[in-house]
Motif scaffolding. Structure first.
Motif, short mmCIF file in Angstrom:
data_model
loop_
_atom_site.label_atom_id
_atom_site.label_comp_id
_atom_site.label_asym_id
_atom_site.label_seq_id
_atom_site.Cartn_x
_atom_site.Cartn_y
_atom_site.Cartn_z
N LEU A 2 -12.79 16.64 5.01
CA LEU A 2 -13.56 17.24 3.93
C LEU A 2 -14.96 17.48 4.47
O LEU A 2 -15.57 16.56 5.04
CB LEU A 2 -13.62 16.34 2.69
CG LEU A 2 -14.25 17.02 1.46
CD1 LEU A 2 -13.26 18.00 0.84
CD2 LEU A 2 -14.67 15.97 0.43
N THR A 21 -13.21 18.78 -3.86
CA THR A 21 -13.09 20.13 -3.32
C THR A 21 -13.97 21.10 -4.10
O THR A 21 -14.72 21.90 -3.53
CB THR A 21 -11.62 20.59 -3.35
OG1 THR A 21 -10.85 19.77 -2.48
CG2 THR A 21 -11.50 22.04 -2.92
N LEU A 55 -6.74 22.15 1.04
CA LEU A 55 -6.15 20.82 0.95
C LEU A 55 -4.77 20.79 1.60
O LEU A 55 -4.06 21.80 1.63
CB LEU A 55 -6.01 20.40 -0.51
CG LEU A 55 -7.20 19.73 -1.19
CD1 LEU A 55 -6.88 19.49 -2.66
CD2 LEU A 55 -7.57 18.41 -0.52
N PRO A 110 -12.10 21.20 1.91
CA PRO A 110 -11.07 20.51 2.69
C PRO A 110 -10.54 21.39 3.80
O PRO A 110 -10.63 22.62 3.76
CB PRO A 110 -9.99 20.23 1.65
CG PRO A 110 -10.13 21.36 0.67
CD PRO A 110 -11.60 21.67 0.61
#
Length: 426
Positions: A204, A305, A284, A263
């Motif tokens: 991240l 996020t 992600l 991410p």
């Protein structure tokens, strides 16, 4: 329809759509969703929870629609691989935080990814780009066997095939004509197949600072070449001999590809002669990792996020991520041969094992199950946790001792072409 409240623009919120929409609302925003492919827009319930649903694939059209609707957009967030290009191009046009929009295509198209990596000094396998299936064989001989052939778009290993020898390619070349989003395949990447350990690396990032979340290793049942990596997947720790070099290499990849926020999910292979980039995704992880992070790590990946794309610095990036347990996943393939599913034997027993968080059945009895080659042809998968890697591996082994996929021969599909039946499930 006009959206009066400040909005989060979600790009392709389908498989992870519900938690992204819930997080946006929890943060006090309305939800505007953009869907980039007709197939995604056809999924039942895809627009549930939207304040406004739009269907552009082109960034110029997306910008026009957002502006015409009077949306007070505060962030543009990718929810699926399909939308990572549109995300950053649209964010740039709206003047919102995002990753380097000039490299957005290189983060989506595998050929552009390879070309940029070569220019940036990121190590990659030798490759050729071809725009006709008739040219694949010549490109493969130039690169040298073993080779792996991939559509440059799509996702989930759909249409990816490895050919260990020229005879393998002559026997059966790539046959997939459409990718997982039902779009026609117009070009292929033909590249040298790298033999070695393969890892999925999750970070991240905020304001250019990259925080490692975790690393997973793809474990296969043998040393054979493979085109679909998912079998046993196990989270590794700093004690793993490749942990440090994979983390260091991936940090360089993120910087080289202009990923400064949000991410990322990067696949890396470690061979005897070094590390190689397989793919970088500014999104992600799409597997069980996110659910396990939430259940056992207290993470809020969907909220974090969105925070990154709002230009904020979530708490997750402030200190190293430490999980109290280790994670794993088992993907059971259909190895019996394509055909209607009779049963997934042992699934209920596997679900009751200690350490098993969830199981997922990809098909119902009677549905056509192709041979497993990609993410959309998985008949059974399980997410697990344990106190350490040995415990996770033991649980995965126990699952494999219980679960067996049984199908009838493909000829038993009544009046339905097997490939058509498989495609309809995607």
């Amino acid at each position: 329809m006009t959206i009066s409240a400040p909005a989060i623009i979600l790009i392709d919120p389908v498989r992870q759509g519900r938690p992204f929409k819930a997080a946006a609302r929890d943060l006090g925003f309305s939800v505007v969703s953009l869907y980039t492919h007709d197939y995604l827009a056809s999924l039942s319930g895809h627009a549930e929870g939207d304040d406004l649903s739009l269907y552009p694939a082109d960034p110029h059209e997306a910008h026009r629609l957002i502006t015409a609707a009077g949306v007070d957009a505060r962030a543009v967030v990718p929810c699926l691989e399909a939308g990572v290009h549109l995300t950053d191009v649209l964010a740039d046009r709206l003047g919102l935080p995002g990753n380097d929009h000039t490299l957005a295509w290189a983060r989506r198209n595998k050929a552009a990814m390879r070309e940029h990596a070569a220019q940036a000094g990121v190590r990659i396998p030798e490759f050729r780009l071809v725009r006709s299936r008739n040219d694949i064989a010549a490109a493969a001989h130039e690169v040298g066997f073993p080779v792996i052939v991939k559509p440059t778009l799509g996702a989930g290993s759909q249409g990816v095939r490895v050919f260990s020898t020229a005879a393998d390619l002559d026997a059966q070349g790539p046959s997939v004509t459409h990718d997982v989003y039902r779009e026609p395949v117009r070009e292929w990447l033909v590249e040298r197949y790298v033999r070695g350990r393969e890892f999925a690396v999750n970070f991240l990032s905020a304001h250019g600072e990259h925080r490692l979340v975790d690393i997973w290793e793809y474990l296969r049942p043998d040393d054979a070449d493979y085109d679909f990596p998912l079998w046993d997947i196990v989270q590794i720790g700093p004690e793993h001999p490749d942990f440090a070099r994979v983390e260091t290499y991936t940090r360089g990849v993120l910087t080289a590809f202009g990923i400064r926020r949000g991410p990322s999910h990067t696949e890396v292979k470690c061979a005897d002669d070094g590390e190689f980039l397989i793919e970088v995704g500014a999104r992600l992880s799409g597997g069980p990792a996110v659910d396990l992070w939430i259940a056992h790590g207290g993470l809020r990946p969907f909220h974090d996020t969105i925070a990154c794309y709002l230009g904020q610095r979530p708490a997750l990036v402030e200190k190293p991520v430490v999980f109290p347990v280790r994670f794993g996943s088992a993907v059971v393939h259909n190895e019996q041969g394509p055909g209607p599913l009779v049963a997934v034997h042992g699934a209920e027993e596997a679900a009751r094992l200690p350490g098993v968080d969830s199981v997922e059945l990809g098909y119902a009895p009677g549905e056509h199950v192709p041979a497993t080659h990609d993410n959309v042809s998985i008949p059974f998968s399980a997410a697990v946790h344990g106190p350490d890697s040995d415990a996770v591996l033991a649980t995965l082994a126990r699952i494999r001792s219980l679960v067996r996929v049984e199908t009838r021969p493909a000829a038993a599909v009544d009046g339905t072409d097997a490939a058509t039946a498989a495609s309809s499930h995607a």
